[in-house]
Design an enzyme around this catalytic site. Structure first.
Site, short mmCIF file in Angstrom:
data_model
loop_
_atom_site.label_atom_id
_atom_site.label_comp_id
_atom_site.label_asym_id
_atom_site.label_seq_id
_atom_site.Cartn_x
_atom_site.Cartn_y
_atom_site.Cartn_z
N CYS A 1 7.23 -6.72 6.73
CA CYS A 1 8.45 -6.21 7.36
C CYS A 1 8.88 -7.21 8.41
O CYS A 1 8.04 -7.80 9.08
CB CYS A 1 8.17 -4.85 8.02
SG CYS A 1 9.63 -4.11 8.78
N CYS B 1 -0.37 2.58 8.84
CA CYS B 1 0.30 1.90 7.75
C CYS B 1 0.11 0.39 7.85
O CYS B 1 0.24 -0.18 8.91
CB CYS B 1 1.79 2.17 7.89
SG CYS B 1 2.35 3.18 6.58
N GLU C 1 0.81 -1.22 0.00
CA GLU C 1 0.00 0.00 0.00
C GLU C 1 0.84 1.26 0.00
O GLU C 1 2.03 1.25 0.32
CB GLU C 1 -0.98 -0.01 1.15
CG GLU C 1 -0.36 -0.11 2.52
CD GLU C 1 -1.43 -0.17 3.60
OE1 GLU C 1 -1.98 -1.27 3.82
OE2 GLU C 1 -1.71 0.86 4.22
N SER D 1 12.79 6.81 6.02
CA SER D 1 12.60 6.54 7.45
C SER D 1 13.11 5.15 7.79
O SER D 1 12.79 4.18 7.12
CB SER D 1 11.12 6.67 7.79
OG SER D 1 10.91 6.36 9.15
N ASN E 1 -1.52 5.64 15.63
CA ASN E 1 -2.71 5.17 14.93
C ASN E 1 -3.03 3.82 15.53
O ASN E 1 -2.25 2.88 15.37
CB ASN E 1 -2.42 4.98 13.44
CG ASN E 1 -2.67 6.24 12.66
OD1 ASN E 1 -3.71 6.87 12.78
ND2 ASN E 1 -1.70 6.61 11.85
N CYS F 1 2.93 -1.58 15.02
CA CYS F 1 2.82 -1.41 13.57
C CYS F 1 2.09 -2.58 12.91
O CYS F 1 2.35 -3.74 13.21
CB CYS F 1 4.24 -1.30 12.99
SG CYS F 1 4.26 -1.17 11.20
N GLY G 1 7.60 -1.80 5.43
CA GLY G 1 8.95 -2.24 5.15
C GLY G 1 10.02 -1.37 5.77
O GLY G 1 9.78 -0.21 6.11
N GLU G 2 11.18 -1.97 5.95
CA GLU G 2 12.34 -1.25 6.47
C GLU G 2 13.27 -1.00 5.27
O GLU G 2 13.91 -1.93 4.78
CB GLU G 2 13.01 -2.09 7.57
CG GLU G 2 14.39 -1.62 7.99
CD GLU G 2 14.47 -0.14 8.33
OE1 GLU G 2 13.67 0.35 9.14
OE2 GLU G 2 15.32 0.54 7.74
N CYS H 1 7.76 -4.35 14.97
CA CYS H 1 7.47 -3.35 16.01
C CYS H 1 6.05 -3.57 16.55
O CYS H 1 5.12 -3.87 15.79
CB CYS H 1 7.60 -1.94 15.43
SG CYS H 1 9.24 -1.62 14.78
N CYS I 1 3.71 8.48 0.01
CA CYS I 1 4.39 7.57 0.94
C CYS I 1 4.42 6.19 0.30
O CYS I 1 3.37 5.64 -0.03
CB CYS I 1 3.60 7.56 2.25
SG CYS I 1 4.15 6.32 3.41
N SER J 1 13.24 6.33 13.41
CA SER J 1 12.15 6.04 14.33
C SER J 1 12.74 5.71 15.69
O SER J 1 13.34 4.66 15.87
CB SER J 1 11.34 4.86 13.80
OG SER J 1 10.78 5.22 12.56
N LEU J 2 12.59 6.63 16.63
CA LEU J 2 13.22 6.45 17.95
C LEU J 2 12.23 5.84 18.93
O LEU J 2 12.46 4.78 19.48
CB LEU J 2 13.76 7.80 18.44
CG LEU J 2 14.73 7.76 19.60
CD1 LEU J 2 15.95 6.92 19.29
CD2 LEU J 2 15.17 9.18 19.98
N HIS J 3 11.15 6.52 19.18
CA HIS J 3 10.01 6.02 19.98
C HIS J 3 10.28 5.76 21.46
O HIS J 3 9.34 5.51 22.21
CB HIS J 3 9.38 4.76 19.37
CG HIS J 3 9.01 4.91 17.91
ND1 HIS J 3 8.63 6.11 17.35
CD2 HIS J 3 8.99 4.00 16.91
CE1 HIS J 3 8.38 5.92 16.07
NE2 HIS J 3 8.59 4.66 15.77
N1 SAH Z 1 10.34 0.85 8.72
C1 SAH Z 1 10.61 2.24 8.71
C2 SAH Z 1 9.72 3.01 7.75
C3 SAH Z 1 8.29 2.59 7.67
S1 SAH Z 1 7.33 2.90 9.13
C4 SAH Z 1 10.52 2.80 10.09
O1 SAH Z 1 10.09 2.09 11.01
O2 SAH Z 1 10.92 3.94 10.29
C5 SAH Z 1 7.12 4.66 9.01
C6 SAH Z 1 6.80 5.33 10.33
O3 SAH Z 1 5.47 4.96 10.77
C7 SAH Z 1 7.74 4.93 11.45
O4 SAH Z 1 8.18 6.06 12.17
C8 SAH Z 1 6.87 4.05 12.29
O5 SAH Z 1 7.33 3.98 13.59
C9 SAH Z 1 5.52 4.69 12.15
N2 SAH Z 1 4.41 3.86 12.55
C10 SAH Z 1 4.29 2.52 12.44
N3 SAH Z 1 3.11 2.10 12.95
C11 SAH Z 1 2.48 3.20 13.40
C12 SAH Z 1 1.22 3.43 14.03
N4 SAH Z 1 0.40 2.43 14.31
N5 SAH Z 1 0.90 4.71 14.35
C13 SAH Z 1 1.73 5.73 14.06
N6 SAH Z 1 2.91 5.58 13.46
C14 SAH Z 1 3.30 4.33 13.14
FE1 SF4 Z 2 8.76 -2.39 10.06
FE2 SF4 Z 2 8.81 0.27 10.38
FE3 SF4 Z 2 6.60 -1.18 10.94
FE4 SF4 Z 2 8.71 -1.36 12.52
S1 SF4 Z 2 7.49 0.48 12.17
S2 SF4 Z 2 7.47 -3.10 11.76
S3 SF4 Z 2 10.38 -1.20 11.06
S4 SF4 Z 2 7.53 -0.89 8.94
#
Ligand code: SAH
Ligand code: SF4
Length: 349
Positions: free
Chosen positions: A109, A336, A89, A194, A293, A116, A162-163, A113, A102, A217-219
């Site tokens: 992936c 996503c 998507e 990212s 989200n 996600c 994806g990463e 995480c 995007c 992506s630090l979090h």
């Molecule tokens: N894999 C890479 C890029 C794709 S994810 C990464 O993790 O950075 C893109 C961004 O969306 C990342 O910052 C990720 O942490 C964030 N993301 C993933 N799931 C999410 C959610 N449920 N709500 C908000 N942001 C989210």
């Molecule tokens: Fe993969 Fe990025 Fe989602 Fe983590 S946040 S599972 S690295 S797409």
């Protein structure tokens, strides 16, 4: 599956065209037509014979749009079909100055995480450079955009499923293709990548001759807590990531961005804000706060607007450049990976 010509860099296409017994200038015509999203039958500048023989051995398109959902705020989500039947998507966002797309870099992936939806079923496969490019081309054509000055998509973010740095060669290949002056020609300055934070790959990217905006992506500012929501954090400490960011800045002169998803009661307290400030203060960086989200497959909840603004206020008071990203496309399942997940759930039934 046939080889897709969207994977070919301009010089490679030139070689191929000559090998096939045609004049090299044909490569320019084909490259343009491919980036416009045309099929071989639409490439009427080429002889019928040449078109037919290309179509016999190659694909001209790598993805097609099978569904689009439009939000009240103008954000639009796309479900793309790949030539092997997999789906991915993408999300199109409309800003005052133009469209940002995007894109996904992998089917699924493997980073897993906790918050996600993209990683729910692990990694299916990497996308090729031509497939990532295909997402941009399909949506640009959908918007009736051309190439070069006539393109409708101005910015790209590699923030779909994806990463990107776990699919390094195809991602960098995509960056070269999409910024090629002979094609759609989107400047790397307008592309953000990212990553969940793979320090050795971030350094490799810093050494490339193509410079994009780096987002990490630090979090969480604490290694132990980060590991609980991001399994990849078990392999790489925050310190290693920050050192790789510093290297990126040293090599490219570009300030970097940290993404920070606010999860209620998990990473949104004053303790987290204070640690973030002590880690990041004085660095050439920006912090992008995002309200989670919510995904139905897990229990994590988003910080409320009030909590999110409070966290932003703490960072700002502490001297960090930061913003709270506005919510977009919430009514169409902003998270996503959700659209693909629902599609997979439906096709299973
Ligand atoms: N894999 C890479 C890029 C794709 S994810 C990464 O993790 O950075 C893109 C961004 O969306 C990342 O910052 C990720 O942490 C964030 N993301 C993933 N799931 C999410 C959610 N449920 N709500 C908000 N942001 C989210
Ligand atoms: Fe993969 Fe990025 Fe989602 Fe983590 S946040 S599972 S690295 S797409």
């Amino acid at each position: 599956m046939k080889d897709c010509l969207l994977n070919y860099e301009f010089e490679q296409l030139k070689n191929l065209v000559v090998e096939l017994g045609e004049k090299s200038y044909r490569a320019g015509q084909i490259f343009k037509a491919l980036h416009l999203g045309l099929n071989f039958s639409e490439m009427t500048e080429l002889s019928k014979n040449f078109r037919d023989s290309l179509a016999e051995h190659y694909d001209a398109q790598s993805v097609s749009i099978i569904k689009s959902l439009k939000s009240v705020d103008g954000t639009e989500k796309f479900l793309f079909l790949l030539n092997d039947g997999n789906v991915i998507e993408g999300v199109l966002m409309k800003y005052k100055y133009g469209y940002t797309l995007c894109v996904s870099t992998q089917v699924g992936c493997r980073m897993g995480c906790a918050f996600c939806a993209s990683g729910l079923n692990g990694l299916v496969r990497n996308l090729t450079s031509g497939e990532i490019l295909g997402e941009v081309i399909a949506v640009n054509r959908y918007l009736c955009g051309g190439i070069g000055d006539k393109r409708k998509i101005i910015n790209i973010v590699l923030m779909g499923s994806g990463e990107p740095l776990d699919n390094y060669d195809n991602t960098v290949g995509f960056l070269r293709l999409v910024s090629d002056k002979n094609g759609i020609n989107i400047s790397p300055r307008n592309i953000s990548l990212s990553t969940s934070g793979l320090p050795h790959k971030m350094r490799e990217l810093a050494d490339e001759d193509i410079t994009v905006n780096l987002t990490v992506s630090l979090h969480s500012p604490f290694d132990e807590e980060r590991q609980l929501i991001m399994p990849v954090a078990k392999a790489y400490k925050i310190k290693e990531i920050l050192d790789a960011c510093a290297y990126y800045f040293e090599k490219t002169g570009r300030r970097y961005i940290f993404e920070y998803v606010l999860i209620k009661g998990n990473n949104d307290t004053e303790r987290h804000a204070n640690k973030l400030i002590s880690l990041l203060k004085g660095r050439p960086c920006h912090v992008n706060l995002i309200r989670l989200n919510e995904v139905k497959e897990n229990e994590l909840k988003s910080a409320t607007d009030k909590e999110a603004y409070r966290f932003l206020g703490l960072l700002e008071k502490g001297g960090l450049s930061s913003t709270l990203r506005r919510r977009m496309g919430e009514d169409i399942d902003g998270a996503c990976g959700q659209l693909r997940q629902r599609y997979l759930d439906q096709t299973k039934e």
